[in-house]
Design a protein around this motif. Structure first.
Motif, PDB file in Angstrom:
ATOM      1  N   MET A  91       3.907 -11.659   4.466  1.00  0.00           N
ATOM      2  CA  MET A  91       3.584 -11.036   5.424  1.00  0.00           C
ATOM      3  C   MET A  91       2.935  -9.921   4.873  1.00  0.00           C
ATOM      4  N   SER A 131      -0.850  -5.340   9.947  1.00  0.00           N
ATOM      5  CA  SER A 131      -1.152  -6.224  11.220  1.00  0.00           C
ATOM      6  C   SER A 131      -2.580  -7.170  11.389  1.00  0.00           C
ATOM      7  N   GLY A 135      12.999  -7.658  16.153  1.00  0.00           N
ATOM      8  CA  GLY A 135      11.665  -7.742  15.418  1.00  0.00           C
ATOM      9  C   GLY A 135      11.928  -9.260  15.575  1.00  0.00           C
ATOM     10  N   GLN A 136      13.099  -9.629  15.347  1.00  0.00           N
ATOM     11  CA  GLN A 136      12.682 -11.746  15.506  1.00  0.00           C
ATOM     12  C   GLN A 136      12.324 -12.138  16.611  1.00  0.00           C
ATOM     13  N   GLN A 145       8.965 -12.273  18.016  1.00  0.00           N
ATOM     14  CA  GLN A 145       7.879 -12.970  17.175  1.00  0.00           C
ATOM     15  C   GLN A 145       7.875 -14.104  18.228  1.00  0.00           C
ATOM     16  N   ASP A 146       8.333 -13.983  18.967  1.00  0.00           N
ATOM     17  CA  ASP A 146       8.100 -15.022  19.651  1.00  0.00           C
ATOM     18  C   ASP A 146       6.944 -15.545  21.225  1.00  0.00           C
ATOM     19  N   PHE A 199       2.482 -11.488  22.438  1.00  0.00           N
ATOM     20  CA  PHE A 199       3.144 -10.181  20.704  1.00  0.00           C
ATOM     21  C   PHE A 199       1.711 -10.741  19.804  1.00  0.00           C
ATOM     22  N   GLY A 248       1.465  -8.652  16.681  1.00  0.00           N
ATOM     23  CA  GLY A 248       1.861  -8.353  15.629  1.00  0.00           C
ATOM     24  C   GLY A 248       2.961  -6.884  15.715  1.00  0.00           C
ATOM     25  N   SER A 307       4.033  -1.828  18.588  1.00  0.00           N
ATOM     26  CA  SER A 307       3.666  -3.465  18.455  1.00  0.00           C
ATOM     27  C   SER A 307       2.044  -3.742  18.981  1.00  0.00           C
ATOM     28  N   TRP A 347       7.901  -8.268  28.122  1.00  0.00           N
ATOM     29  CA  TRP A 347       8.551  -8.383  27.242  1.00  0.00           C
ATOM     30  C   TRP A 347       9.634  -6.855  26.903  1.00  0.00           C
TER      31      TRP A 347
END
Lengths: 111, 111
Positions: free
Chosen positions: A1, A5, A37-38, A41-42, A46, A48, A62, A73
């Motif tokens: 990655m 982004s 940060g994890q 992602q879901d 979102f 990037g 973000s 969020w």
């Protein structure tokens, strides 16, 4: 990655988070930052994230589909706990800026 | 001068510049970056800048009164030469995002 982004064509939204830590290298801060940060992602909407910290000074941007997904969020329970700890424990100062991305261009090379 | 820019209340504009250098520590890059950082201070409409680079990865956010002042800085002759060198010599990849700042809040402590 890659670091940059690969966001869709504008318009979309972003949150610029600029911060200064009270102390550098606090493990509880780093754990929470990694966890957020994890987790993000879901989250629906979102797109990037781009983040750099050197010593106490950091910028995290973000990218989001729209304002509603940013608000969602912000209200996420684990994220709210992290925000509270940020305010009361980790950050000497910070600024959050919610922005509407109108134009985007650049040079991208696949790595 | 603190790391976080003391910008006025929104609305205003910003340019998010995310970049990856081909090589770290190139003197001609650093000289030009410093020069642009000086030059921009006197440009009409410039409100502040926040910048972090760690190794090859960098984020620089400049804040502006409106879109017109961003365009004027983009057309500045010395800045144009720097932009060309950036594209052709220094940057492996970069992204420029022009954004409208709608909301801003934070925690500020004078240092």
């Amino acid at each position: 990655m890659g670091f940059i982004s690969q966001t869709p064509d504008p318009p979309y939204y972003a949150v610029i988070f600029t911060s200064v830590l009270k102390e550098w290298g606090v493990p509880s801060y780093q754990e929470t930052a990694n966890k957020m940060g994890q987790l993000v992602q879901d989250v629906e909407g979102f797109l990037g994230v781009e983040s750099v910290r050197i010593g106490k000074n950091g910028i995290t941007i973000s990218y989001w589909k729209n304002k509603e997904t940013i608000e969602q969020w912000k209200r996420n329970l684990e994220h709210q706990i992290a925000q509270e700890k940020g305010k009361s424990i980790w950050y000497e100062s910070y600024q959050v800026r919610v922005v509407h991305v109108e134009k985007s261009y650049g040079k991208f090379q696949a790595l």
